[in-house]
Scaffold this motif. Structure first.
Motif, PDB file in Angstrom:
ATOM      1  N   VAL A   1       0.796  -1.340   0.054  1.00 33.04           N
ATOM      2  CA  VAL A   1       0.022  -0.001   0.058  1.00 33.04           C
ATOM      3  C   VAL A   1       0.711   1.144   0.075  1.00 33.04           C
ATOM      4  CG1 VAL A   1      -1.754   1.341   1.208  1.00 33.04           C
ATOM      5  CG2 VAL A   1      -1.688  -1.459   1.276  1.00 33.04           C
ATOM      6  N   LEU A   2       0.518   2.345  -0.822  1.00 35.16           N
ATOM      7  CA  LEU A   2       1.259   3.415  -0.849  1.00 35.16           C
ATOM      8  C   LEU A   2       0.903   4.563   0.330  1.00 35.16           C
ATOM      9  CD1 LEU A   2       2.962   5.418  -2.565  1.00 35.16           C
ATOM     10  CD2 LEU A   2       0.989   6.337  -3.645  1.00 35.16           C
ATOM     11  N   VAL A   3       1.887   4.784   0.788  1.00 34.04           N
ATOM     12  CA  VAL A   3       1.705   5.601   2.091  1.00 34.04           C
ATOM     13  C   VAL A   3       0.847   7.031   1.628  1.00 34.04           C
ATOM     14  CG1 VAL A   3       2.739   6.963   4.001  1.00 34.04           C
ATOM     15  CG2 VAL A   3       3.532   4.791   3.378  1.00 34.04           C
ATOM     16  N   PRO A   4      -0.074   7.422   2.210  1.00 30.07           N
ATOM     17  CA  PRO A   4      -0.835   8.491   1.799  1.00 30.07           C
ATOM     18  C   PRO A   4       0.262   9.771   2.030  1.00 30.07           C
ATOM     19  CG  PRO A   4      -2.350   7.349   3.182  1.00 30.07           C
ATOM     20  CD  PRO A   4      -1.023   6.665   3.203  1.00 30.07           C
ATOM     21  N   GLY A   5      -0.020  10.589   0.947  1.00 25.61           N
ATOM     22  CA  GLY A   5       0.897  11.827   0.992  1.00 25.61           C
ATOM     23  C   GLY A   5       2.662  11.742   1.081  1.00 25.61           C
ATOM     24  N   ASP A   6       2.722  10.418   0.725  1.00 26.57           N
ATOM     25  CA  ASP A   6       4.168  10.275   0.695  1.00 26.57           C
ATOM     26  C   ASP A   6       4.398   9.300  -0.841  1.00 26.57           C
ATOM     27  OD1 ASP A   6       6.957   9.825   0.444  1.00 26.57           O
ATOM     28  OD2 ASP A   6       7.004   9.835   2.980  1.00 26.57           O
ATOM     29  N   GLN A   7       4.627   9.953  -1.771  1.00 26.94           N
ATOM     30  CA  GLN A   7       4.711   9.030  -2.974  1.00 26.94           C
ATOM     31  C   GLN A   7       5.955   8.094  -2.966  1.00 26.94           C
ATOM     32  OE1 GLN A   7       2.250   8.998  -5.348  1.00 26.94           O
ATOM     33  NE2 GLN A   7       1.193  10.345  -3.946  1.00 26.94           N
ATOM     34  N   GLY A   8       7.008   8.391  -2.314  1.00 30.47           N
ATOM     35  CA  GLY A   8       8.098   7.466  -2.260  1.00 30.47           C
ATOM     36  C   GLY A   8       8.089   6.321  -1.123  1.00 30.47           C
ATOM     37  N   ARG A   9       7.009   6.215  -0.386  1.00 35.24           N
ATOM     38  CA  ARG A   9       7.067   5.276   0.694  1.00 35.24           C
ATOM     39  C   ARG A   9       5.835   4.081   0.586  1.00 35.24           C
ATOM     40  NH1 ARG A   9       7.386   8.169   6.465  1.00 35.24           N
ATOM     41  NH2 ARG A   9       7.774   5.960   6.709  1.00 35.24           N
ATOM     42  N   TRP A  10       5.991   3.070   0.946  1.00 33.78           N
ATOM     43  CA  TRP A  10       4.989   2.032   0.716  1.00 33.78           C
ATOM     44  C   TRP A  10       5.256   1.059   2.004  1.00 33.78           C
ATOM     45  CZ3 TRP A  10       2.331   1.110  -3.853  1.00 33.78           C
ATOM     46  CH2 TRP A  10       2.832   2.256  -4.793  1.00 33.78           C
ATOM     47  N   VAL A  11       4.057   0.581   2.488  1.00 34.69           N
ATOM     48  CA  VAL A  11       3.976  -0.357   3.584  1.00 34.69           C
ATOM     49  C   VAL A  11       3.475  -1.725   2.896  1.00 34.69           C
ATOM     50  CG1 VAL A  11       2.751  -0.991   5.564  1.00 34.69           C
ATOM     51  CG2 VAL A  11       3.187   1.410   5.170  1.00 34.69           C
ATOM     52  N   GLY A  12       4.199  -2.701   3.357  1.00 33.85           N
ATOM     53  CA  GLY A  12       3.764  -4.074   3.011  1.00 33.85           C
ATOM     54  C   GLY A  12       3.515  -4.921   4.045  1.00 33.85           C
TER      55      GLY A  12
END
Length: 63
Positions: free
Chosen positions: A17-28
């Motif tokens: 999932v893409l971290v809202p408001g931070d296009q360069g961070r993801w959570v798995g």
């Protein structure tokens, strides 16, 4: 390893999932199950269904 050696198959489900408001961070979030020794069996299906239900409630919260 199981008794007698060898390997057991497992079933793996991944949510990325893409971290809202931070296009360069993801959570798995990852879940794996052996079920009852059969990753394609009924028990594994139930565990995957439970994990999917839990992930359907996943929400971002800013503290």
């Amino acid at each position: 390893m199981p008794p007698g050696g060898g390997e057991l198959g497992s079933r793996r489900v991944e949510y990325v999932v893409l971290v809202p408001g931070d296009q360069g961070r993801w959570v798995g979030v990852v879940f794996s199950t052996l079920g009852a020794g059969d990753p394609e069996g009924e028990i594994a299906d139930l565990f995957v269904e439970l994990f999917d239900a839990m992930m359907s409630t996943y929400r971002w919260s800013r503290s």
